[in-house]
Every structure is written in structure tokens, then in C-alpha cells.
Design a protein around this motif. Sequence first.
Motif, PDB file in Angstrom:
ATOM      1  N   PHE A 172       0.828  -1.210   0.000  1.00  0.00           N
ATOM      2  CA  PHE A 172       0.000   0.000   0.000  1.00  0.00           C
ATOM      3  C   PHE A 172       0.858   1.253   0.000  1.00  0.00           C
TER       4      PHE A 172
ATOM      5  N   GLU B 186       0.938   4.052  -2.833  1.00  0.00           N
ATOM      6  CA  GLU B 186       0.666   5.444  -2.474  1.00  0.00           C
ATOM      7  C   GLU B 186       1.705   6.379  -3.072  1.00  0.00           C
TER       8      GLU B 186
ATOM      9  N   LEU C 173      -8.804   9.618   5.289  1.00  0.00           N
ATOM     10  CA  LEU C 173      -8.225   8.302   5.038  1.00  0.00           C
ATOM     11  C   LEU C 173      -9.283   7.207   4.991  1.00  0.00           C
ATOM     12  N   VAL C 174     -10.157   7.177   5.979  1.00  0.00           N
ATOM     13  CA  VAL C 174     -11.190   6.138   6.037  1.00  0.00           C
ATOM     14  C   VAL C 174     -12.350   6.487   5.117  1.00  0.00           C
TER      15      VAL C 174
ATOM     16  N   GLU D  40     -12.382   7.953   2.308  1.00  0.00           N
ATOM     17  CA  GLU D  40     -12.094   7.694   0.903  1.00  0.00           C
ATOM     18  C   GLU D  40     -11.977   6.207   0.578  1.00  0.00           C
ATOM     19  N   GLN D  41     -12.058   5.351   1.594  1.00  0.00           N
ATOM     20  CA  GLN D  41     -11.912   3.915   1.371  1.00  0.00           C
ATOM     21  C   GLN D  41     -13.115   3.152   1.945  1.00  0.00           C
TER      22      GLN D  41
ATOM     23  N   ASN E  15     -14.997   0.886   0.708  1.00  0.00           N
ATOM     24  CA  ASN E  15     -15.004  -0.543   0.387  1.00  0.00           C
ATOM     25  C   ASN E  15     -14.154  -1.353   1.349  1.00  0.00           C
ATOM     26  N   LEU E  16     -13.072  -0.744   1.814  1.00  0.00           N
ATOM     27  CA  LEU E  16     -12.210  -1.445   2.766  1.00  0.00           C
ATOM     28  C   LEU E  16     -12.896  -1.607   4.115  1.00  0.00           C
TER      29      LEU E  16
ATOM     30  N   VAL F  90      -8.082  -1.435   8.807  1.00  0.00           N
ATOM     31  CA  VAL F  90      -8.188  -0.040   8.365  1.00  0.00           C
ATOM     32  C   VAL F  90      -7.171   0.852   9.072  1.00  0.00           C
TER      33      VAL F  90
ATOM     34  N   LEU G 102      -4.034   2.275   7.296  1.00  0.00           N
ATOM     35  CA  LEU G 102      -4.013   3.422   6.379  1.00  0.00           C
ATOM     36  C   LEU G 102      -3.180   4.573   6.942  1.00  0.00           C
TER      37      LEU G 102
ATOM     38  N   SER H 147      -8.353  10.478  11.469  1.00  0.00           N
ATOM     39  CA  SER H 147      -9.027   9.594  10.506  1.00  0.00           C
ATOM     40  C   SER H 147     -10.321   9.038  11.079  1.00  0.00           C
TER      41      SER H 147
END
Length: 268
Positions: free
Chosen positions: A20, A24, A97-98, A100-101, A103-104, A112, A115, A171
Motif C-alpha cells: 500500500f 501510495e 483516510l477512512v 475515501e476507502q 469498500n475497505l 483499516v 491506512l 481519521s
Amino acid sequence: MARSTHSFIPLSNRSLLWQFARREVLGRYRGSLLGLTWSFLTPLLMLGVYSFVFVGVFRASWPGAEKGGGVEFALQVFAGLVVFNLFAEVANRAPNLVVEQPNLVKKVIFPVELLTWVTVLSGLFHLVISVASLLLVLLIARGGLPVTALALPLVLSAFLPFLLGVGWFLSALGVFVRDVGQMMNMIVSLTMFMSPVFYSVSTLNVRWQFWMNLNPLTLIIEQVRAVVLLGQWPAWSTLGLYALLACAFAAAGAIFFQLTRKGFADVL
């Protein structure tokens, strides 16, 4: 079952973390003609601009290094910005951070909390490039480097837990309070001028020095300048105390993230 705070130390997820973090860094320059070359050019161009402004325009000098003139002033400022830019990257990106994700969070069993580590490592990559640029210019300008520069990794290591704590707090909070991202943009901008980036703490009134030293960036900025530019070893006891407090802050951030993560999926 909620993860324990041990999962916030990614020993068992090193491979995932590396993938990751690599994605990034590379993703930031994907599609550009120069690619990763920008990570080398940017700090050198910044240092060149600072040198021009402080040498050619302001004729500035740094307290205790007047003989170096504007070049010395530019080096001192750049050393401060190295630390500030790392903080700014983490603080500005953390609130989203969270968010924008999703799906994760919803569809995949993914740690998580990793991130924040990814963001910090990405920031460290650019910090290493900036430090290399600073040392290169210092080598050219002074004809050598102080042996105390070997302590720079230890100084920055004390800063990392604080950054992780900031990342986990923001986050998690950013999931529930979307205004946090906008607030942090303003706070980070103010922090640049409320930190000893463009000036030395020693030039301030004693009363203001007390408040300035409460800024978590102050000690690290001053210690980076000490080991790289002044040839002084770190203040070990003070740096050790800072590291302990930073670790406590990181642990608090991890606990806050763990307690709030149960509601992430509902909000997202």
C-alpha cells in the motif's frame, strides 16, 4: 470482535503495508512525464527559491550564523520545513483516510488502522528525499557534514509516534465530522507560522518561548537543526521524554480509533 491495540503495530501485515505504501508513493506521480524525479526536483527547487528570496531579496541572516548570510538562513528554514511538511502531509490527509476507502470498511476484512501507517510511510519517503537534498547542499556550501548528523534518524524516530497518533485521531473523527478536513487545512496553515520554521525560538521573548515549546513540532525542528546544521548532539533526556509522551499519544489515538471503528460502516 474488535481488534486489540496490538494490531496497530503492523508486524504481521508488513507485506500488505509495503504494498500500500509503494502504491501510495507511485500513484502520486502516475501519469506525469518525470514520475518519481519530481520527488527529487521539488525539494531542490524549494531550497533554490528560499536561497534566492532570503539572499537576494531580504538579505536575511540567522541568529548565530550571520556569516552565512541568506544561504545559511535558507538552510535553517528548509530544515524546519522538512519536519513541518511531514506533519502537514499526515494532518491534511488523515481526516479523509477512512472516508475515501468505504469498500475497505464495508466489504473487505481489512485492518483499516493500517491506512495511517501508509500515510506516514509515504511522508517519510518524501522526507528522506528532502533530507538528502539538504545534506547535499550543506556538503557543497560548507564542504562537509557534522558527525552529529548520524543522530538525525533518532530525532525523527521520536516524532513518528506523534504522527501516528494524529493520523488515528483525525481519521476516526473525520468519519463522523466531515468538517474536520476543512478545519485541518486552516490549522495546518496556522501551525506553519506558530512553529519555529521561519525563525528561531531563541529570538522570542522568554514568555513566548514557554508557549512555543508546548508546540509538539518545536522540539523536533530545533533538534533537527542542532544535529544537522549546528553540529550538536540531541538533548537526549528531553528527546527521550518527548518520545515517551508521543508513544502515549499514539496509544490514545489507537484506542480512540478502535472504540469508534464500530460505527464506520454505518456512517459510510
